[in-house]
Write a protein that holds these residues in place. Structure first.
Motif, PDB file in Angstrom:
ATOM      1  N   TRP A 240      14.614  47.020   4.814  1.00 24.34           N
ATOM      2  CA  TRP A 240      15.848  47.144   4.045  1.00 24.34           C
ATOM      3  C   TRP A 240      16.414  45.762   3.718  1.00 24.34           C
ATOM      4  N   PRO A 241      17.024  45.599   2.532  1.00 23.98           N
ATOM      5  CA  PRO A 241      17.862  44.421   2.313  1.00 23.98           C
ATOM      6  C   PRO A 241      19.059  44.505   3.271  1.00 23.98           C
ATOM      7  N   LEU A 242      19.647  43.359   3.603  1.00 29.93           N
ATOM      8  CA  LEU A 242      20.799  43.331   4.501  1.00 29.93           C
ATOM      9  C   LEU A 242      21.928  44.169   3.899  1.00 29.93           C
ATOM     10  N   HIS A 243      22.524  45.042   4.715  1.00 29.28           N
ATOM     11  CA  HIS A 243      23.524  45.973   4.198  1.00 29.28           C
ATOM     12  C   HIS A 243      24.437  46.477   5.308  1.00 29.28           C
ATOM     13  N   VAL A 244      25.533  47.093   4.886  1.00 29.01           N
ATOM     14  CA  VAL A 244      26.446  47.806   5.761  1.00 29.01           C
ATOM     15  C   VAL A 244      26.434  49.259   5.307  1.00 29.01           C
TER      16      VAL A 244
ATOM     17  N   VAL B 169      32.772  39.222   5.093  1.00 23.21           N
ATOM     18  CA  VAL B 169      32.105  40.326   4.408  1.00 23.21           C
ATOM     19  C   VAL B 169      33.142  41.025   3.547  1.00 23.21           C
ATOM     20  N   THR B 170      32.799  41.244   2.274  1.00 23.23           N
ATOM     21  CA  THR B 170      33.681  41.987   1.383  1.00 23.23           C
ATOM     22  C   THR B 170      32.963  43.239   0.921  1.00 23.23           C
ATOM     23  N   ILE B 171      33.566  44.371   1.198  1.00 22.90           N
ATOM     24  CA  ILE B 171      33.039  45.651   0.717  1.00 22.90           C
ATOM     25  C   ILE B 171      33.692  45.876  -0.641  1.00 22.90           C
ATOM     26  N   ASP B 172      32.935  45.596  -1.698  1.00 19.61           N
ATOM     27  CA  ASP B 172      33.491  45.678  -3.049  1.00 19.61           C
ATOM     28  C   ASP B 172      32.680  46.590  -3.968  1.00 19.61           C
TER      29      ASP B 172
ATOM     30  N   VAL C  16      37.518  45.706   0.384  1.00 21.56           N
ATOM     31  CA  VAL C  16      37.940  45.564   1.775  1.00 21.56           C
ATOM     32  C   VAL C  16      37.300  44.306   2.352  1.00 21.56           C
ATOM     33  N   ALA C  17      38.132  43.429   2.899  1.00 19.25           N
ATOM     34  CA  ALA C  17      37.642  42.205   3.539  1.00 19.25           C
ATOM     35  C   ALA C  17      37.577  42.431   5.046  1.00 19.25           C
ATOM     36  N   THR C  18      36.479  41.979   5.631  1.00 26.19           N
ATOM     37  CA  THR C  18      36.304  42.046   7.074  1.00 26.19           C
ATOM     38  C   THR C  18      35.452  40.861   7.499  1.00 26.19           C
ATOM     39  N   THR C  19      35.166  40.770   8.774  1.00 26.44           N
ATOM     40  CA  THR C  19      34.315  39.684   9.260  1.00 26.44           C
ATOM     41  C   THR C  19      33.287  40.237  10.243  1.00 26.44           C
ATOM     42  N   ALA C  20      32.178  39.510  10.336  1.00 26.61           N
ATOM     43  CA  ALA C  20      31.167  39.844  11.332  1.00 26.61           C
ATOM     44  C   ALA C  20      31.733  39.539  12.703  1.00 26.61           C
TER      45      ALA C  20
ATOM     46  N   VAL D 297      21.983  57.875   1.523  1.00 26.41           N
ATOM     47  CA  VAL D 297      22.973  57.114   2.268  1.00 26.41           C
ATOM     48  C   VAL D 297      23.802  56.346   1.251  1.00 26.41           C
ATOM     49  N   ILE D 298      24.978  55.912   1.664  1.00 26.50           N
ATOM     50  CA  ILE D 298      25.820  55.052   0.826  1.00 26.50           C
ATOM     51  C   ILE D 298      26.026  53.761   1.598  1.00 26.50           C
ATOM     52  N   VAL D 299      25.704  52.646   0.948  1.00 23.61           N
ATOM     53  CA  VAL D 299      25.767  51.341   1.608  1.00 23.61           C
ATOM     54  C   VAL D 299      26.462  50.323   0.711  1.00 23.61           C
ATOM     55  N   LYS D 300      26.797  49.200   1.322  1.00 23.77           N
ATOM     56  CA  LYS D 300      27.191  47.986   0.608  1.00 23.77           C
ATOM     57  C   LYS D 300      26.105  46.966   0.924  1.00 23.77           C
ATOM     58  N   PHE D 301      25.331  46.571  -0.088  1.00 20.73           N
ATOM     59  CA  PHE D 301      24.306  45.543   0.123  1.00 20.73           C
ATOM     60  C   PHE D 301      24.981  44.184   0.238  1.00 20.73           C
ATOM     61  N   LEU D 302      24.483  43.376   1.165  1.00 21.52           N
ATOM     62  CA  LEU D 302      25.037  42.042   1.406  1.00 21.52           C
ATOM     63  C   LEU D 302      24.185  40.962   0.761  1.00 21.52           C
ATOM     64  N   GLU D 303      23.234  41.373  -0.034  1.00 26.65           N
ATOM     65  CA  GLU D 303      22.415  40.468  -0.836  1.00 26.65           C
ATOM     66  C   GLU D 303      22.174  41.167  -2.162  1.00 26.65           C
TER      67      GLU D 303
END
Length: 162
Positions: A26-30, A132-135, A59-63, A7-13
């Motif tokens: 899982w660590p928190l992720h998108v 949330v920033t997907i970077d 990419v900037a977004t919000t929950a 899978v491909i994710v963006k970890f939020l931690e």
């Protein structure tokens, strides 16, 4: 056999490459690209993702609101606002994977069916309005050492700076 699920994710931690964890912790992720199979002996997945990431802006977004996913609506998630840039990034990742011959477990949840979200966990979650920033993109091995109960981060690719 060189074929494996990823899978491909963006970890939020913070999570470093090579980290292993239990499948149920899982660590928190998108998730940016859900379960796929690709023959890494036939294609250089990491080189291709590095190239893609080098051309993508963060990419900037919000929950947004909580919802329930899964066949019986048993998985509580916090959805993300689907900014056009987030949808476009997801679509470009999927398009790249398809050119590499990837096959997907649940293709109906990608492209037009994609809903960015973070699963609500026992001790961590996103709250409505959280930024949330997907970077970066991280490839996760879904069965390291053929162990279906484990996950391992493989490599992270930073998106280019604006």
């Amino acid at each position: 056999m060189p074929i494996q699920k990823y899978v491909i994710v963006k970890f939020l931690e913070p999570v470093t490459d090579g980290t292993e964890f239990e499948a149920k912790h899982w660590p928190l992720h998108v998730t940016l690209a859900s379960n796929f199979i690709v023959d890494r002996k036939a294609v250089n997945l990491f080189d291709e993702l590095r190239e893609l990431a080098s051309k993508e802006n963060p990419v900037a977004t919000t929950a947004s609101d909580d919802d329930y996913f899964g066949p019986q609506k048993q998985v509580r998630v916090t959805t993300l606002t689907m900014a056009p840039e987030l949808q476009a990034l997801h679509n470009r990742i999927i398009a790249l994977l398809k050119t590499l011959g990837a096959t997907f477990d649940e293709p109906h949840y990608q492209e037009a069916g994609y809903r960015a979200h973070a699963t609500v966990q026992v001790d961590k979650r996103l709250h409505k309005g959280d930024a949330v920033t997907i970077d970066e993109l991280t490839v996760v091995d879904m069965f390291p050492g053929d162990d279906i109960s484990r996950r391992r981060t493989m490599q992270t690719f930073k998106l280019r700076s604006k």
